[in-house]
Enzyme design. Structure first.
Site, PDB file in Angstrom:
ATOM      1  N   GLY A 193       0.900  -1.126  -0.066  1.00 51.38           N
ATOM      2  CA  GLY A 193      -0.082  -0.021   0.141  1.00 51.38           C
ATOM      3  C   GLY A 193       0.919   1.111   0.096  1.00 51.38           C
ATOM      4  O   GLY A 193       2.076   1.314   0.461  1.00 51.38           O
TER       5      GLY A 193
ATOM      6  N   ASN B 272      -1.461   7.930   1.755  1.00 44.04           N
ATOM      7  CA  ASN B 272      -0.567   9.085   2.225  1.00 44.04           C
ATOM      8  C   ASN B 272       0.116   8.426   3.730  1.00 44.04           C
ATOM      9  O   ASN B 272       1.249   8.480   3.709  1.00 44.04           O
ATOM     10  CB  ASN B 272      -1.929   9.672   2.943  1.00 44.04           C
ATOM     11  CG  ASN B 272      -1.427  10.866   3.584  1.00 44.04           C
ATOM     12  OD1 ASN B 272      -2.052  11.065   4.623  1.00 44.04           O
ATOM     13  ND2 ASN B 272      -0.439  11.788   2.989  1.00 44.04           N
TER      14      ASN B 272
ATOM     15  N   PHE C  96     -10.176  -2.877   0.203  1.00 47.26           N
ATOM     16  CA  PHE C  96      -9.378  -3.330  -0.565  1.00 47.26           C
ATOM     17  C   PHE C  96      -8.612  -4.759  -0.208  1.00 47.26           C
ATOM     18  O   PHE C  96      -7.979  -5.228  -0.781  1.00 47.26           O
ATOM     19  CB  PHE C  96      -8.491  -2.336  -1.378  1.00 47.26           C
ATOM     20  CG  PHE C  96      -8.929  -1.336  -1.999  1.00 47.26           C
ATOM     21  CD1 PHE C  96     -10.159  -1.277  -2.831  1.00 47.26           C
ATOM     22  CD2 PHE C  96      -8.297   0.185  -1.485  1.00 47.26           C
ATOM     23  CE1 PHE C  96     -10.617  -0.130  -3.285  1.00 47.26           C
ATOM     24  CE2 PHE C  96      -9.102   1.434  -2.202  1.00 47.26           C
ATOM     25  CZ  PHE C  96     -10.079   1.033  -3.090  1.00 47.26           C
TER      26      PHE C  96
ATOM     27  N   LYS D 218     -12.807   4.763  15.960  1.00 43.38           N
ATOM     28  CA  LYS D 218     -12.717   6.211  16.121  1.00 43.38           C
ATOM     29  C   LYS D 218     -13.104   7.193  14.969  1.00 43.38           C
ATOM     30  O   LYS D 218     -13.338   8.223  14.808  1.00 43.38           O
ATOM     31  CB  LYS D 218     -11.381   6.711  16.780  1.00 43.38           C
ATOM     32  CG  LYS D 218     -10.169   6.247  15.735  1.00 43.38           C
ATOM     33  CD  LYS D 218      -9.867   7.258  14.575  1.00 43.38           C
ATOM     34  CE  LYS D 218      -8.871   6.897  13.555  1.00 43.38           C
ATOM     35  NZ  LYS D 218      -8.633   7.686  12.489  1.00 43.38           N
TER      36      LYS D 218
HETATM   37  N1  LIG Z   1      -3.411   8.887   6.367  1.00 41.17           N
HETATM   38  C1  LIG Z   1      -3.308   8.822   7.550  1.00 41.17           C
HETATM   39  O1  LIG Z   1      -3.174   9.946   8.117  1.00 41.17           O
HETATM   40  C2  LIG Z   1      -3.470   7.553   8.156  1.00 41.17           C
HETATM   41  C3  LIG Z   1      -3.073   7.706   9.344  1.00 41.17           C
HETATM   42  C4  LIG Z   1      -3.309   6.402  10.208  1.00 41.17           C
HETATM   43  C5  LIG Z   1      -3.908   5.181   9.583  1.00 41.17           C
HETATM   44  N2  LIG Z   1      -4.404   5.264   8.298  1.00 41.17           N
HETATM   45  C6  LIG Z   1      -5.097   4.176   7.701  1.00 41.17           C
HETATM   46  O2  LIG Z   1      -4.119   3.466   6.732  1.00 41.17           O
HETATM   47  C7  LIG Z   1      -5.042   2.911   5.658  1.00 41.17           C
HETATM   48  C8  LIG Z   1      -4.609   3.556   4.607  1.00 41.17           C
HETATM   49  O3  LIG Z   1      -4.776   4.959   4.244  1.00 41.17           O
HETATM   50  P1  LIG Z   1      -3.682   5.542   3.508  1.00 41.17           P
HETATM   51  O4  LIG Z   1      -3.649   7.002   4.012  1.00 41.17           O
HETATM   52  O5  LIG Z   1      -2.228   4.968   3.297  1.00 41.17           O
HETATM   53  O6  LIG Z   1      -4.349   5.739   1.939  1.00 41.17           O
HETATM   54  P2  LIG Z   1      -4.943   7.000   1.419  1.00 41.17           P
HETATM   55  O7  LIG Z   1      -6.416   7.353   1.543  1.00 41.17           O
HETATM   56  O8  LIG Z   1      -4.258   8.153   1.159  1.00 41.17           O
HETATM   57  O9  LIG Z   1      -4.988   6.882  -0.211  1.00 41.17           O
HETATM   58  C9  LIG Z   1      -5.727   5.695  -1.039  1.00 41.17           C
HETATM   59  C10 LIG Z   1      -5.054   4.523  -1.387  1.00 41.17           C
HETATM   60  O10 LIG Z   1      -5.615   3.432  -2.042  1.00 41.17           O
HETATM   61  C11 LIG Z   1      -5.175   3.093  -3.049  1.00 41.17           C
HETATM   62  N3  LIG Z   1      -6.273   2.424  -4.006  1.00 41.17           N
HETATM   63  C12 LIG Z   1      -7.123   2.951  -4.636  1.00 41.17           C
HETATM   64  N4  LIG Z   1      -7.940   2.067  -5.119  1.00 41.17           N
HETATM   65  C13 LIG Z   1      -7.370   0.903  -4.991  1.00 41.17           C
HETATM   66  C14 LIG Z   1      -7.617  -0.323  -5.305  1.00 41.17           C
HETATM   67  N5  LIG Z   1      -8.817  -0.824  -6.212  1.00 41.17           N
HETATM   68  N6  LIG Z   1      -6.962  -1.670  -4.709  1.00 41.17           N
HETATM   69  C15 LIG Z   1      -5.859  -1.104  -3.978  1.00 41.17           C
HETATM   70  N7  LIG Z   1      -5.389  -0.063  -3.600  1.00 41.17           N
HETATM   71  C16 LIG Z   1      -6.400   0.976  -4.078  1.00 41.17           C
HETATM   72  C17 LIG Z   1      -4.470   4.186  -3.851  1.00 41.17           C
HETATM   73  O11 LIG Z   1      -3.425   3.917  -4.619  1.00 41.17           O
HETATM   74  C18 LIG Z   1      -4.050   4.820  -2.568  1.00 41.17           C
HETATM   75  O12 LIG Z   1      -2.672   4.260  -2.345  1.00 41.17           O
HETATM   76  C19 LIG Z   1      -6.322   3.364   6.139  1.00 41.17           C
HETATM   77  O13 LIG Z   1      -7.207   2.264   6.675  1.00 41.17           O
HETATM   78  C20 LIG Z   1      -6.336   4.322   6.919  1.00 41.17           C
HETATM   79  O14 LIG Z   1      -7.521   4.624   7.739  1.00 41.17           O
HETATM   80  C21 LIG Z   1      -4.484   6.416   7.634  1.00 41.17           C
HETATM   81  O1  LIG Z   2      -7.353  11.415   8.171  1.00 40.16           O
HETATM   82  P1  LIG Z   2      -8.325  10.249   8.871  1.00 40.16           P
HETATM   83  O2  LIG Z   2      -9.597  10.770   9.443  1.00 40.16           O
HETATM   84  O3  LIG Z   2      -8.341   8.926   8.085  1.00 40.16           O
HETATM   85  O4  LIG Z   2      -7.354   9.869  10.200  1.00 40.16           O
HETATM   86  C1  LIG Z   2      -6.114   9.655  10.204  1.00 40.16           C
HETATM   87  C2  LIG Z   2      -5.316   8.674  11.258  1.00 40.16           C
HETATM   88  O5  LIG Z   2      -6.222   7.505  11.394  1.00 40.16           O
HETATM   89  C3  LIG Z   2      -5.352   9.551  12.531  1.00 40.16           C
HETATM   90  O6  LIG Z   2      -4.524   8.642  13.533  1.00 40.16           O
END
Ligand SMILES: NC(=O)c1ccc[n+]([C@@H]2O[C@H](COP(=O)([O-])OP(=O)(O)OC[C@H]3O[C@@H](n4cnc5c(N)ncnc54)[C@H](O)[C@@H]3O)[C@@H](O)[C@H]2O)c1
Ligand SMILES: O=P(O)(O)OC[C@H](O)CO
Length: 467
Positions: free
Chosen positions: A72, A75, A160, A268
């Site tokens: 993955g 972000n 996904f 959350k």
């Molecule tokens: N961004 C944050 O600040 C943050 C922090 C902690 C946890 N998370 C968690 O991490 C997880 C991933 O979030 P993120 O921020 O890395 O992603 P994101 O929301 O920034 O990006 C979406 C991702 O999904 C991918 N994508 C789109 N279509 C797809 C498909 N069909 N199959 C597979 N991948 C596909 C995209 O290429 C991209 O990499 C989530 O569960 C989120 O809650 C995010």
């Molecule tokens: O940007 P959100 O709402 O997906 O939250 C990001 C992280 O999960 C915070 O810890």
């Protein structure tokens, strides 16, 4: 916060955790690119985390350094890769290269995202202006991305994961360890399934989780943050995960409560939607604090109903209250819910997600739907007014203002009974006419999920919610 204070801190609940200890070493022959290195990167002699300090980890890695792959590259995925790559460069028990699976896409200039990452060391779409590190390799091929990896980091929007696990079957090392950074859950025919469980069952490997107050963009620029690893029973592997991610600015601890940690991160996001709704309504801090309090109460009750083993103390780790606060203040779920509210619920979450997040994904709306499916099946809606109302608002069966009208005090059953038994409500306001649920609907949750104290808590919430 001075790092010296961090180093002195006693960190790990139930473990021998201690920050500092000074055995960390620069990996001989590791790729170095001084320009890309943080102060931490440049500081051999410091170590971080709660793992075995004096050679334990090193000894267990002498035979074969671990190889980390990140599945993955959104972000958070990009930031996770950056953290892992930093530690892979400096610690001898990791192979230098960190391969990252990229869901390939063509950028507006026609270039492929993975090519650009490899050329610039930057994920220009999901984490612009941050170098990931010289040892990060972007790979759009899932099979080669995980080849020979012993430590698999799953980090993608939760919708996904099922498809990815299917594709990974037979492609990973049978002795690989996994960790999920994914905040979400799935509803299967057999009930709710946590993502770590999905990974474990589909791939036949151990899966821990890492959750916390972790807005990715802040960790990317090395602002002090904390996170919690939740593990089932393999403490040694939990120690390794702390080594993969921990830095002085990203303090990682572990607790033996995988379900508790994962449910905190998952639930959350529903509360964050509620927080965004009240922001969009122009309400102040008191209202948001009330929403967070009610939300936390529902998070605890829901988690314990599903898994009686979940520990109270977990809610006071970074994965609990801290993540709740940061997400309700500055997360993407909050942001999109705020916009939804400002538009009076006339534009859908899907539409606003596309408009505001440039390809990043929300998890809260889908999670609310999945959680509500279970609340409905178990006749638990009245005990979870906030979760239920978020779902009703997100699906546009209630207006955004319902978040304050109904949370913890209104006859949720009316709204949701109407919604699911008589078709969706089409106009606001929803009638407060009393509708008695059927005998079946009143049935108590299965005993294996409802220890008497929990159900007493649930009854108290229910009583205080009825009018
Ligand atoms: N961004 C944050 O600040 C943050 C922090 C902690 C946890 N998370 C968690 O991490 C997880 C991933 O979030 P993120 O921020 O890395 O992603 P994101 O929301 O920034 O990006 C979406 C991702 O999904 C991918 N994508 C789109 N279509 C797809 C498909 N069909 N199959 C597979 N991948 C596909 C995209 O290429 C991209 O990499 C989530 O569960 C989120 O809650 C995010
Ligand atoms: O940007 P959100 O709402 O997906 O939250 C990001 C992280 O999960 C915070 O810890």
């Amino acid at each position: 916060m001075p790092w010296s204070a961090c180093f002195m801190a006693e960190r790990t609940r139930g473990g021998s955790g201690r920050i500092g200890g000074g055995r960390g070493q620069e990996r001989p022959g590791a790729a170095t690119a001084a320009a890309d290195r943080s102060a931490w990167d440049m500081a051999p002699g410091l170590d971080v985390g709660s793992g075995t300090r004096d050679g334990g980890l090193l000894n267990s890695y002498e035979a074969e350094p671990d190889r980390v792959a990140v599945i993955g590259s959104g972000n958070w995925g990009s930031v996770a890769a950056r953290l892992a790559a930093t530690n892979a460069r400096r610690l001898p028990y990791f192979q230098d290269e960190v391969r990252v699976w990229v869901y390939e896409e063509k950028l507006s200039n026609g270039e492929l995202l993975s090519d650009v990452i490899n050329k610039t060391q930057e994920n220009v779409k999901y984490l612009p202006n941050v170098k990931l590190g010289p040892n990060v390799v972007a790979d759009p091929n899932l099979e080669t991305a995980v080849k020979n990896a012993t430590m698999l980091v799953f980090v993608m929007p939760h919708q996904f994961i099922e498809g990815i696990c299917q594709k990974l079957k037979g492609k990973i090392r049978p002795d690989a360890k996994a960790i999920s950074l994914i905040k979400g859950m799935e509803m299967g025919d057999d009930g709710p399934r946590l993502i770590s469980r999905e990974i474990s069952e589909q791939l036949g490997i151990d899966c821990s989780v890492l959750m916390g107050a972790n807005i990715a963009n802040e960790i990317a620029v090395e602002q002090f943050s904390e996170a919690t690893v939740g593990y089932r029973d393999d403490k040694e592997t939990a120690d390794k995960w702390v080594q993969v991610f921990g830095t002085p600015y990203f303090q990682v601890t572990h607790v033996q409560d995988v379900e508790g940690v994962e449910l905190c991160g998952t639930l959350k996001n529903i509360v964050a939607i509620a927080a965004g709704l009240v922001d969009g309504l122009g309400m102040g801090n008191n209202t948001k604090a009330a929403i967070m309090r009610i939300g936390l109460k529902e998070m605890i009750l829901f988690s314990k109903l599903l898994f009686p083993s979940v520990q109270d103390a977990t809610f006071f780790e970074s994965c609990g209250i801290a993540d709740l606060i940061t997400t309700c203040l500055g997360g993407r779920n909050r942001k999109v819910a705020d916009a939804f509210s400002k538009h009076g619920g006339k534009r859908s979450f899907d539409e606003l997600e596309v408009e505001l997040l440039n390809g990043q994904k929300l998890q809260g709306v889908l999670t609310a739907k999945e959680v509500f499916g279970l609340l409905k099946a178990k006749d638990w809606e009245e005990s979870f007014p906030l979760f239920s109302t978020v779902h009703a608002i997100a699906t546009r069966h209630l207006p955004p203002s319902a978040i304050v009208e109904y949370s913890e005090r209104a006859p949720r059953k009316i709204v949701l009974f109407n919604l699911y038994n008589f078709g969706a409500a089409t106009s606001f306001p929803v009638s407060r006419r009393s509708v008695s649920p059927s005998k079946e609907e009143r049935s108590v949750p299965p005993t294996q999920m409802s220890p008497s104290q929990l159900m007493e808590d649930a009854r108290q919430i229910k009583n205080s919610a009825s009018i």
